[in-house]
Design a protein around this motif. Structure first.
Motif, PDB file in Angstrom:
ATOM      1  N   VAL A 217      23.438  59.949 -38.564  1.00  0.00           N
ATOM      2  CA  VAL A 217      22.430  60.822 -39.165  1.00  0.00           C
ATOM      3  C   VAL A 217      23.160  61.817 -40.041  1.00  0.00           C
ATOM      4  O   VAL A 217      24.085  62.491 -39.592  1.00  0.00           O
ATOM      5  CB  VAL A 217      21.620  61.564 -38.081  1.00  0.00           C
ATOM      6  N   ILE A 218      22.781  61.904 -41.299  1.00  0.00           N
ATOM      7  CA  ILE A 218      23.411  62.824 -42.233  1.00  0.00           C
ATOM      8  C   ILE A 218      22.485  64.012 -42.474  1.00  0.00           C
ATOM      9  O   ILE A 218      21.298  63.828 -42.743  1.00  0.00           O
ATOM     10  CB  ILE A 218      23.725  62.143 -43.570  1.00  0.00           C
ATOM     11  N   LEU A 219      22.999  65.223 -42.354  1.00  0.00           N
ATOM     12  CA  LEU A 219      22.237  66.433 -42.626  1.00  0.00           C
ATOM     13  C   LEU A 219      22.876  67.180 -43.782  1.00  0.00           C
ATOM     14  O   LEU A 219      24.094  67.383 -43.793  1.00  0.00           O
ATOM     15  CB  LEU A 219      22.213  67.339 -41.398  1.00  0.00           C
ATOM     16  N   ARG A 220      22.090  67.587 -44.743  1.00  0.00           N
ATOM     17  CA  ARG A 220      22.571  68.446 -45.817  1.00  0.00           C
ATOM     18  C   ARG A 220      22.089  69.860 -45.564  1.00  0.00           C
ATOM     19  O   ARG A 220      20.997  70.075 -45.054  1.00  0.00           O
ATOM     20  CB  ARG A 220      22.072  67.941 -47.165  1.00  0.00           C
ATOM     21  N   ASN A 221      22.924  70.828 -45.940  1.00  0.00           N
ATOM     22  CA  ASN A 221      22.589  72.235 -45.708  1.00  0.00           C
ATOM     23  C   ASN A 221      22.129  72.454 -44.271  1.00  0.00           C
ATOM     24  O   ASN A 221      20.991  72.865 -44.021  1.00  0.00           O
ATOM     25  CB  ASN A 221      21.492  72.690 -46.685  1.00  0.00           C
ATOM     26  N   PRO A 222      22.973  72.156 -43.289  1.00  0.00           N
ATOM     27  CA  PRO A 222      22.536  72.203 -41.888  1.00  0.00           C
ATOM     28  C   PRO A 222      22.202  73.622 -41.417  1.00  0.00           C
ATOM     29  O   PRO A 222      22.931  74.576 -41.703  1.00  0.00           O
ATOM     30  CB  PRO A 222      23.743  71.639 -41.132  1.00  0.00           C
ATOM     31  N   TRP A 223      21.110  73.733 -40.681  1.00  0.00           N
ATOM     32  CA  TRP A 223      20.690  74.955 -40.020  1.00  0.00           C
ATOM     33  C   TRP A 223      20.663  74.663 -38.523  1.00  0.00           C
ATOM     34  O   TRP A 223      20.566  73.509 -38.114  1.00  0.00           O
ATOM     35  CB  TRP A 223      19.299  75.395 -40.498  1.00  0.00           C
ATOM     36  N   PRO A 224      20.731  75.712 -37.683  1.00  0.00           N
ATOM     37  CA  PRO A 224      20.762  75.469 -36.236  1.00  0.00           C
ATOM     38  C   PRO A 224      19.618  74.608 -35.725  1.00  0.00           C
ATOM     39  O   PRO A 224      19.833  73.719 -34.880  1.00  0.00           O
ATOM     40  CB  PRO A 224      20.707  76.890 -35.652  1.00  0.00           C
TER      41      PRO A 224
END
Length: 267
Positions: A217-224
């Motif tokens: 799973v790829i997340l961009r601009n990750p937030w908590p």
């Protein structure tokens, strides 16, 4: 005394590299002048014909041409990409449409054959790992901070360093030689193929560090809250707060000046 077939199985070249999502795979190839039973290569990777190898077992021009012609067809109907490695500085790349071109920098691949694997080290992806509660599909989460705005969270499992559940073959030594107890059971060494051994599964599978499997799973601009959602999506369950906190600290460390290398346990 090893048979000609057994000796062919120990040759480094030629071999085949196939492309994986995370790492390439290396497959043994058998090229001989007469038909043989190649236990180390699949039937699709077995080639024989008069003059295919010389007296020293080195593939000849006619043998090379035969292999190239076969992989042109194989790549066309399978729509997959391949690389035939002829030597440390000579290879042939095959596109999924059958076109091919020569190269001088062959790729490397994971060796899965137990007779050849002990001669080839294993590389690992650096990552943080989190052990998941029992009952899920995966045993671990693997997390990597790829860059400032890109994080990967993927399911993980201990990698298989060797699978010794193979029948014996005449002319070949036991691939687990030196790792067997008096009763014939497998005893785990501390290290194998350059990696720490973490356990044994199903009697004959030698396990190493936890690594991500192919689907991530790829997340961009990750937030908590994105990290929490992704971790629970991959795990397939709700996770306790301390695991979510560990996942966040793995990608947003309290001390960003410390550089971690290798496979690190976050929780």
């Amino acid at each position: 005394m090893k048979t000609a077939d057994a000796l062919a199985g120990y040759r480094e070249y030629p071999h085949v590299i196939t492309r994986g999502v995370r790492q390439n795979r290396r497959w043994a190839m058998s090229v001989t002048n007469e038909p043989v039973t190649a236990h180390y290569a699949t039937q699709a990777l077995t080639f024989h014909g008069p003059g295919f190898v010389d007296e020293f077992g080195t593939i000849t021009a006619s043998g090379r041409d035969a292999v190239i012609a076969a992989f042109q067809k194989k790549a066309s109907w399978s729509k997959a990409s391949y690389c035939i490695v002829w030597s440390p500085s000579d290879c042939t790349w095959f596109d999924h449409d059958g076109n091919h071109r020569d190269g001088k920098r062959p790729p490397e691949g994971i060796v899965e054959d137990p007779w050849l694997g002990g001669r080839h080290g294993v590389t690992v992806e650096w990552c943080w790992t989190i052990e998941l509660p029992a009952g899920g599909e995966w045993s671990h989460l693997c997390m990597r901070r790829i860059d400032k705005d890109l994080v990967e969270i993927a399911p993980g499992e201990p990698m298989v360093l060797a699978n010794f559940d193979e029948p014996a073959h005449e002319g070949l030594p036991d691939p687990a030689e030196g790792m067997l107890a008096a009763n014939g059971s497998l005893v785990a060494p501390k290290f194998y193929r350059g990696q720490p051994v973490t356990g044994i599964r199903d009697e004959w599978l030698l396990l190493g560090p936890v690594q991500a499997i192919d689907d991530g799973v790829i997340l961009r601009n990750p937030w908590p809250d994105d990290i929490r959602a992704a971790c629970e999506e991959v795990a397939g369950m709700s996770l306790p707060r301390h695991l979510i906190d560990a996942a966040w600290r793995a990608i947003d460390p309290e001390n960003p000046e410390v550089i971690y290398v290798g496979v690190q346990k976050a929780a």
